[in-house]
Design a protein around this motif. Structure first.
Motif, PDB file in Angstrom:
ATOM      1  N   UNK A 156      53.174  39.328  34.827  1.00 45.15           N
ATOM      2  CA  UNK A 156      53.114  40.268  35.913  1.00 45.15           C
ATOM      3  C   UNK A 156      52.003  41.383  35.232  1.00 45.15           C
ATOM      4  N   UNK A 157      51.233  41.578  36.266  1.00 45.66           N
ATOM      5  CA  UNK A 157      50.272  42.674  35.739  1.00 45.66           C
ATOM      6  C   UNK A 157      50.241  43.695  36.850  1.00 45.66           C
ATOM      7  N   UNK A 158      50.236  44.880  36.448  1.00 47.38           N
ATOM      8  CA  UNK A 158      50.148  46.062  37.172  1.00 47.38           C
ATOM      9  C   UNK A 158      48.835  46.756  37.032  1.00 47.38           C
ATOM     10  N   UNK A 159      48.158  46.633  38.017  1.00 49.47           N
ATOM     11  CA  UNK A 159      46.679  47.180  38.053  1.00 49.47           C
ATOM     12  C   UNK A 159      46.338  48.529  38.388  1.00 49.47           C
ATOM     13  N   UNK A 160      45.351  49.009  38.055  1.00 45.25           N
ATOM     14  CA  UNK A 160      44.923  50.494  38.528  1.00 45.25           C
ATOM     15  C   UNK A 160      43.406  50.584  37.995  1.00 45.25           C
ATOM     16  N   UNK A 161      42.983  51.615  38.974  1.00 46.50           N
ATOM     17  CA  UNK A 161      41.507  51.715  38.635  1.00 46.50           C
ATOM     18  C   UNK A 161      41.158  53.050  37.678  1.00 46.50           C
TER      19      UNK A 161
END
Length: 456
Positions: A116-121
């Protein structure tokens, strides 16, 4: 001395009245304007390289791409080599047996990755990179190692020094203690500095403490569980070393690019505005390597599969694509002025063509600089509006009426709008571009049929 003004007057009259001279002059100006256009392209490349450097710096500090290779059961064993040694006392050669320590590596019978990957910039100055926080659960089971293919005797297998090996990239990004639960008993990992990395693409190796024989029962598959927490960027990949390998990945990132030797199952891939879900299943028969290796553990990075976390066509790529149409924009704009000049008999000085061309080139510098502080759409609208307004007002002072400047402004608006649509398209860019250019050609042919070319 008295003939010079006459000669100049003749040249000036020829330039004003000859269609051929006018075409040569316009073609020359267009070729000259390609020089500043080339400098604009170089500026875009320079800013793009700068962006790459900043993104790599952000990723390096946060955590780079993640590749998982393991877990793998490592079992040492002895091999022997006979050699003849001369005995000076008996004056005879004696055969001695020398032992060597080797290692066998066994892959799991079953291997399941659940990520599970929670991405952001993350931004620095005007540049941005995609990073993610991930939680990965690895489960599976080992069968009892089989040494029969190498004819190794049981007494030569050193079971009490067996361990688990796990290879991975991005050690800096690991945010939790790495341990494995094997048959309900926990073993911690440490970095194996003795592992040899042939090149910078090899993965770092972690190795567990020695396995306790009393906790192992190879009469049945030995199940294991690992939990990992990573800070990562760019991509997450898995190497399918299980006899049956399954992988499941979920994330809130809406622009995944599935990569590697194996793509997600058709029914297991779903991308929506809320993110993506993907499932893979790889059998041992699907890949060209076995379930066990002796003496060394190979680099299997080329068989990895997973997801790239990409930023879709960024501002510099869009700006670069727009400059590729710069020649067409300048050429078509000059063509409009040429047709107006030829059909209305209005004189346009070469310097005025140059000013119009410079304004068209300035569009791209405005586009690049504004897009670094805003979205590409806003930058395109501002730069396009500014250049179209400038050229329209300038044309009014040249053409002395309102009809032709309005025509020029309308044509430039349509042209820039057409190019913007092409830039946004991917699969249909070539089709739409070809149809659009064909339409422009048809209009030019229709309008130019009224010109008396014999006058030039």
């Amino acid at each position: 001395m008295e003939q010079t003004p006459i000669t100049q007057n003749k040249f000036g009259h020829w330039l004003k009245t000859s269609i051929t001279a006018r075409m040569i002059m316009i073609a020359t100006i267009i070729l000259v304007l390609l020089i500043p256009l080339a400098f604009v392209k170089e500026l875009i490349r320079e800013r793009e390289f700068r962006q790459t450097d900043v993104v790599n710096e952000i990723n390096e500090k946060w955590g780079s791409e993640v590749t998982l290779y393991g877990p793998i059961l490592k079992v040492p064993y002895k091999t022997y080599k006979e050699k003849s040694v001369f005995n000076p006392d008996t004056k005879q050669y004696v055969v001695e047996k020398e032992s060597f320590m080797n290692y066998a590596y066994f892959f799991p019978k079953k291997l399941d990755y659940n990520a599970q990957a929670k991405s952001k910039t993350k931004k620095r100055n005007n540049f941005e990179s995609v990073v993610y926080e991930s939680n990965i659960t690895i489960t599976g089971a080992f069968n009892k190692p089989n040494f029969s293919s190498k004819s190794i005797k049981d007494e030569d297998i050193i079971w009490n020094k067996s361990s688990i090996v796990f290879k991975t990239s991005n050690l800096k990004g690991i945010k939790s203690q790495v341990a494995i639960q094997l048959n309900k008993h926990s073993y911690d990992f440490e970095t194996n500095y003795h592992s040899e990395k042939q090149n910078r693409y090899d993965l770092d190796e972690l190795e567990s403490s020695y396995l306790k024989l009393e906790n192992l029962d190879f009469s049945k598959p030995q199940s294991f569980t690992m939990n990992l927490a990573y800070n990562g960027s760019k991509s997450m990949k898995f190497i399918p070393i299980g006899k049956t390998t399954t992988a499941k990945m979920t994330s809130n990132w809406v622009n995944p690019s599935f990569t590697g030797n194996f793509l997600p199952q058709d029914e297991g891939e779903k991308v929506s505005k809320d993110g993506f879900k993907a499932n893979w299943k790889v059998l041992d028969i699907n890949r060209p390597f076995s379930q066990q290796f002796f003496n060394h553990l190979p680099n299997l990075n080329e068989y990895a599969f997973g997801t790239n976390f990409i930023v879709p066509v960024d501002e510099y790529q869009k700006s670069d694509r727009s400059t590729k149409y710069g020649f067409m924009v300048i050429g078509l704009t000059f063509l409009i002025f040429f047709l107006i000049q030829t059909m209305s008999k209005i004189n346009i000085h070469p310097f005025q063509y140059v000013m119009i061309g410079v304004a068209l080139v300035m569009f791209y510098t405005l586009l690049i600089s504004i897009s670094e502080h805003s979205s590409f759409l806003k930058a395109y609208l501002i730069a396009g509006t500014a250049v179209i307004t400038l050229i329209t007002l300038y044309s009014k002072s040249i053409l002395k009426n309102i009809k032709f400047p309005v025509l020029i402004g309308t044509c430039l608006t349509v042209l820039y709008g057409f190019i913007f649509v092409i830039i946004q398209l991917e699969n249909y860019a070539l089709l739409v571009g070809s149809v659009g250019l064909f339409t422009i050609l048809a209009v030019v042919m229709f309008v130019s049929r009224k010109i008396d070319w014999n006058n030039g």
